[in-house]
Design a protein around this motif. Structure first.
Motif, mmCIF file in Angstrom:
data_model
loop_
_atom_site.group_PDB
_atom_site.id
_atom_site.type_symbol
_atom_site.label_atom_id
_atom_site.label_comp_id
_atom_site.label_asym_id
_atom_site.label_seq_id
_atom_site.Cartn_x
_atom_site.Cartn_y
_atom_site.Cartn_z
ATOM 1 N N ILE A 33 0.824 -1.214 0.000
ATOM 2 C CA ILE A 33 0.000 0.000 0.000
ATOM 3 C C ILE A 33 0.857 1.263 0.000
ATOM 4 C CG2 ILE A 33 -1.963 -1.144 1.086
ATOM 5 C CD1 ILE A 33 -1.195 0.224 3.723
ATOM 6 N N GLU A 34 2.159 1.085 -0.058
ATOM 7 C CA GLU A 34 3.020 2.262 -0.210
ATOM 8 C C GLU A 34 2.749 2.910 -1.568
ATOM 9 O OE1 GLU A 34 5.377 3.856 1.786
ATOM 10 O OE2 GLU A 34 4.471 2.637 3.381
ATOM 11 N N TYR A 35 2.872 4.218 -1.620
ATOM 12 C CA TYR A 35 2.556 4.967 -2.837
ATOM 13 C C TYR A 35 3.337 4.443 -4.031
ATOM 14 C CZ TYR A 35 2.368 8.733 -6.228
ATOM 15 O OH TYR A 35 2.208 9.453 -7.396
ATOM 16 N N GLU A 36 4.625 4.110 -3.842
ATOM 17 C CA GLU A 36 5.470 3.671 -4.955
ATOM 18 C C GLU A 36 4.931 2.389 -5.597
ATOM 19 O OE1 GLU A 36 7.787 6.225 -2.254
ATOM 20 O OE2 GLU A 36 6.637 4.375 -1.932
ATOM 21 N N PHE A 37 4.418 1.491 -4.780
ATOM 22 C CA PHE A 37 3.879 0.248 -5.343
ATOM 23 C C PHE A 37 2.580 0.514 -6.088
ATOM 24 C CE2 PHE A 37 1.504 -3.659 -5.558
ATOM 25 C CZ PHE A 37 2.457 -4.624 -5.800
ATOM 26 N N VAL A 38 1.647 1.200 -5.452
ATOM 27 C CA VAL A 38 0.323 1.420 -6.049
ATOM 28 C C VAL A 38 0.430 2.238 -7.329
ATOM 29 C CG1 VAL A 38 -1.922 2.512 -5.708
ATOM 30 C CG2 VAL A 38 -0.877 1.185 -3.852
ATOM 31 N N TYR A 39 1.162 3.334 -7.285
ATOM 32 C CA TYR A 39 1.277 4.218 -8.458
ATOM 33 C C TYR A 39 1.907 3.475 -9.642
ATOM 34 C CZ TYR A 39 2.715 8.132 -11.393
ATOM 35 O OH TYR A 39 2.900 8.993 -12.451
ATOM 36 N N ASN A 40 2.993 2.764 -9.376
ATOM 37 C CA ASN A 40 3.696 2.089 -10.473
ATOM 38 C C ASN A 40 2.971 0.837 -10.951
ATOM 39 O OD1 ASN A 40 6.162 3.736 -10.947
ATOM 40 N ND2 ASN A 40 6.458 3.350 -8.769
ATOM 41 N N TRP A 41 2.258 0.159 -10.046
ATOM 42 C CA TRP A 41 1.433 -0.948 -10.511
ATOM 43 C C TRP A 41 0.378 -0.430 -11.485
ATOM 44 C CZ3 TRP A 41 -3.689 -2.074 -10.760
ATOM 45 C CH2 TRP A 41 -4.020 -3.387 -11.123
ATOM 46 N N TRP A 42 -0.254 0.661 -11.130
ATOM 47 C CA TRP A 42 -1.277 1.267 -11.998
ATOM 48 C C TRP A 42 -0.654 1.690 -13.331
ATOM 49 C CZ3 TRP A 42 -5.002 5.685 -9.957
ATOM 50 C CH2 TRP A 42 -6.083 5.802 -10.826
ATOM 51 N N ARG A 43 0.537 2.282 -13.257
ATOM 52 C CA ARG A 43 1.195 2.792 -14.468
ATOM 53 C C ARG A 43 1.621 1.669 -15.405
ATOM 54 N NH1 ARG A 43 6.609 5.129 -15.778
ATOM 55 N NH2 ARG A 43 7.406 4.400 -13.776
ATOM 56 N N PHE A 44 2.155 0.574 -14.848
ATOM 57 C CA PHE A 44 2.680 -0.501 -15.690
ATOM 58 C C PHE A 44 1.635 -1.586 -15.998
ATOM 59 C CE2 PHE A 44 6.727 1.182 -14.155
ATOM 60 C CZ PHE A 44 7.516 1.104 -15.295
ATOM 61 N N LEU A 45 0.819 -1.947 -15.016
ATOM 62 C CA LEU A 45 -0.048 -3.110 -15.159
ATOM 63 C C LEU A 45 -1.536 -2.786 -15.134
ATOM 64 C CD1 LEU A 45 1.851 -5.567 -12.765
ATOM 65 C CD2 LEU A 45 2.082 -5.355 -15.245
ATOM 66 N N GLY A 46 -1.894 -1.615 -14.659
ATOM 67 C CA GLY A 46 -3.311 -1.313 -14.468
ATOM 68 C C GLY A 46 -3.912 -0.367 -15.487
#
Length: 543
Positions: A33-46
């Motif tokens: 739930i850290e910002y780096e994980f959520v933001y980059n997951w959305w950017r690359f996979l979401g």
């Protein structure tokens, strides 16, 4: 309070400070739930997913975020936390003091807006209070809650003395023996590797799972960019740690893990399948525990799952929930009950590790053959070698012994060294397994034509027979590859045995004649059969 809907990752970028400030105040240790994980997951996979992150605004400041994905279906809507299948844990991003009221505000608003909706929330750790706050809300709204749970083992590093902790575990699955034999192959080291090694990590993982059912997709083309990017970042509270076990500067095992405010989470563990018998994954876990203690981590999270190694290493257990609830429409209730039933079935199956292994290995291998069906002959590669032996298989072997009476002239063979074995491509796994089992290999001109000598046991791997040898007795296998006279001459001079033992297929008349011409006497007959998976071994000793 005001509900703000964020539907593009670029818009989420405007709220990084508020997001991170909430987690910092909570002293969050959940990396997903850290910002780096959520933001980059959305950017690359979401990008192609229907991600909807809801922010709660109060008195001109953001006080909470709800990271959701929304799907519209025939029965209405299904809403779940984002990164399902990639994030083992997920949660609401809110200060603890605000959690009750933001849960009530957001879920009330969503239910009012979408009359028929199913909520399917994965990754709620039971040691975090969100699940209990959510249960209180559902009771207050008279809504049914269903949930399944999966064990989440961990090691509390602050409460253990490494030496005392290791003592009862060192002998598990022969860890001492495996490590000793691995180190006999060369220099073994644990390294914290730079992000530049990530491509090699992917190669090891792909090789490991080539013929298995990999549900993580960690090294898939689609996900490589995401995990590689995270590994390259060096800011924020979320850091990727690539821990690698190196043998003679070759990566043979790795963990891709997350470090977050004193907690280390082992996300993916893998090893080179050539070294299966040496247990490099277990050796890496052992070394990783020591390194995490030295580096000041207070908790080593082994992530969700009933894998035996997790339950052998852990000192404590958490549980992770998948919670399902819905509005009161008939269609929503029907689908809620279907999801809950499916989760209950799966949660019971996961507890039976043999079923998990069957799905991972057997089904994975079947999928591999189907993907590459053009490269295989069904009759030879699949039926004869894989399926038919399970239905019916029968093998018969003879054990023959030679009493050494006089020393023969020496002959010359080269020994297969560990360095040679490690550098091989085609037969490396097979040769490394023989070395592990105590064999020494010798060859005249071609390594592929080597014969192998064991001073401790007779080992017939294909029928699972192992017999201890008496003193001054040696066992030779694969002797058909070379001239038997020269082999006997060599081993008599090299080992000076009283007896030499070999085995031969009962129906291999040529080999039997060769043994008899060299004064071998048949001492034992072995009969092996397998019918529908049931094995039977019969031994007859010759007088």
């Amino acid at each position: 309070m005001e509900l703000i809907q964020i539907t593009a990752y670029m818009d989420l970028g405007r709220h990084e400070k508020e997001w991170s400030a909430i987690l910092e105040e909570n002293n969050n240790t959940n990396p997903f739930i850290e910002y780096e994980f959520v933001y980059n997951w959305w950017r690359f996979l979401g990008k192609d997913e229907k991600v909807e992150i809801y922010a709660v605004k109060e008195n001109d400041r953001i006080i909470a975020f709800f990271p959701f994905q929304l799907e519209k279906t025939w029965y209405g809507y299904i809403l779940h936390f984002l990164a399902l299948g990639d994030a083992n844990y997920m949660d609401i991003i809110a200060r603890k003091r605000d959690l009750d009221r933001v849960i009530m505000f957001v879920f009330d608003a969503l239910i009012k807006e979408k009359k028929s909706i199913v909520f399917y929330l994965h990754g709620l750790l039971e040691t975090v209070e969100t699940h209990s706050k959510l249960s209180n809300y559902l009771k207050a709204r008279n809504m049914k809650e269903r949930y399944s749970r999966i064990i989440t083992p961990y090691i509390n590093l602050q409460d253990i003395s490494y030496e005392e902790y290791l003592k009862p575990r060192q002998k598990l699955h022969g860890l001492d023996r495996r490590e000793k034999r691995l180190r006999a192959l060369g220099n073994v080291q644990l390294q914290i590797s730079p992000a530049t090694e990530i491509n090699q990590v992917f190669k090891v993982h792909q090789k490991r799972w080539e013929k298995k059912n990999d549900t993580s997709g960690f090294s898939s083309i689609r996900k490589q960019s995401f995990f590689k990017y995270l590994a390259e970042q060096n800011k924020g509270k979320l850091r990727v740690r690539l821990s690698t076990l190196m043998l003679q500067n070759e990566m043979i095992a790795f963990t891709y893990g997350f470090a977050c405010r004193g907690r280390y989470l082992g996300y993916v563990l893998g090893h080179d399948s050539d070294f299966d018998v040496y247990g490099p994954g277990r050796i890496l876990v052992k070394e990783k525990i020591k390194r995490n203690i030295d580096d000041g981590f207070h908790k080593l999270d082994m992530s969700i799952g009933y894998e035996p190694y997790k339950l052998e290493w852990n000192t404590g257990e958490d549980y992770t929930r998948k919670t399902v609830f819905s509005t009161n429409t008939i269609r929503a209730r029907m689908f809620r009950n279907f999801i809950w039933l499916k989760e209950m079935v799966f949660s019971k199956i996961r507890k039976h590790y043999s079923v998990v292994i069957f799905r991972r290995n057997k089904i994975g291998k079947l999928k591999y053959y189907l993907r590459n069906k053009g490269e295989f002959n069904f009759w030879k590669d699949i039926w004869k070698n894989r399926l038919q032996p399970i239905v019916y298989e029968r093998k018969q072997y003879l054990i023959a012994k030679l009493a050494v009476s006089e020393m023969k002239l020496d002959s010359h063979f080269e020994q297969i060294t560990a360095e040679m074995a490690l550098s091989m491509k085609d037969q490396r796994k097979e040769i490394l397994q023989k070395i592990y089992n105590g064999y020494k290999g010798y060859y005249a001109t071609e390594v592929n034509n080597a014969f192998w000598v064991n001073e401790n046991v007779i080992r017939l791997d294909d029928i699972e027979v192992v017999e201890n040898l008496k003193k001054k007795t040696i066992y030779i296998r694969d002797w058909e590859n070379e001239n038997l006279d020269e082999i006997l001459s060599f081993v008599q001079v090299t080992y000076r045995p009283k007896y030499i033992v070999v085995h031969a297929n009962k129906f291999d008349k040529k080999s039997i004649r060769t043994l008899q011409s060299n004064d071998f006497i048949i001492t034992e007959r072995l009969s092996y059969s397998r019918i529908l998976g049931k094995k039977k071994i019969k031994k007859e000793v010759e007088n």
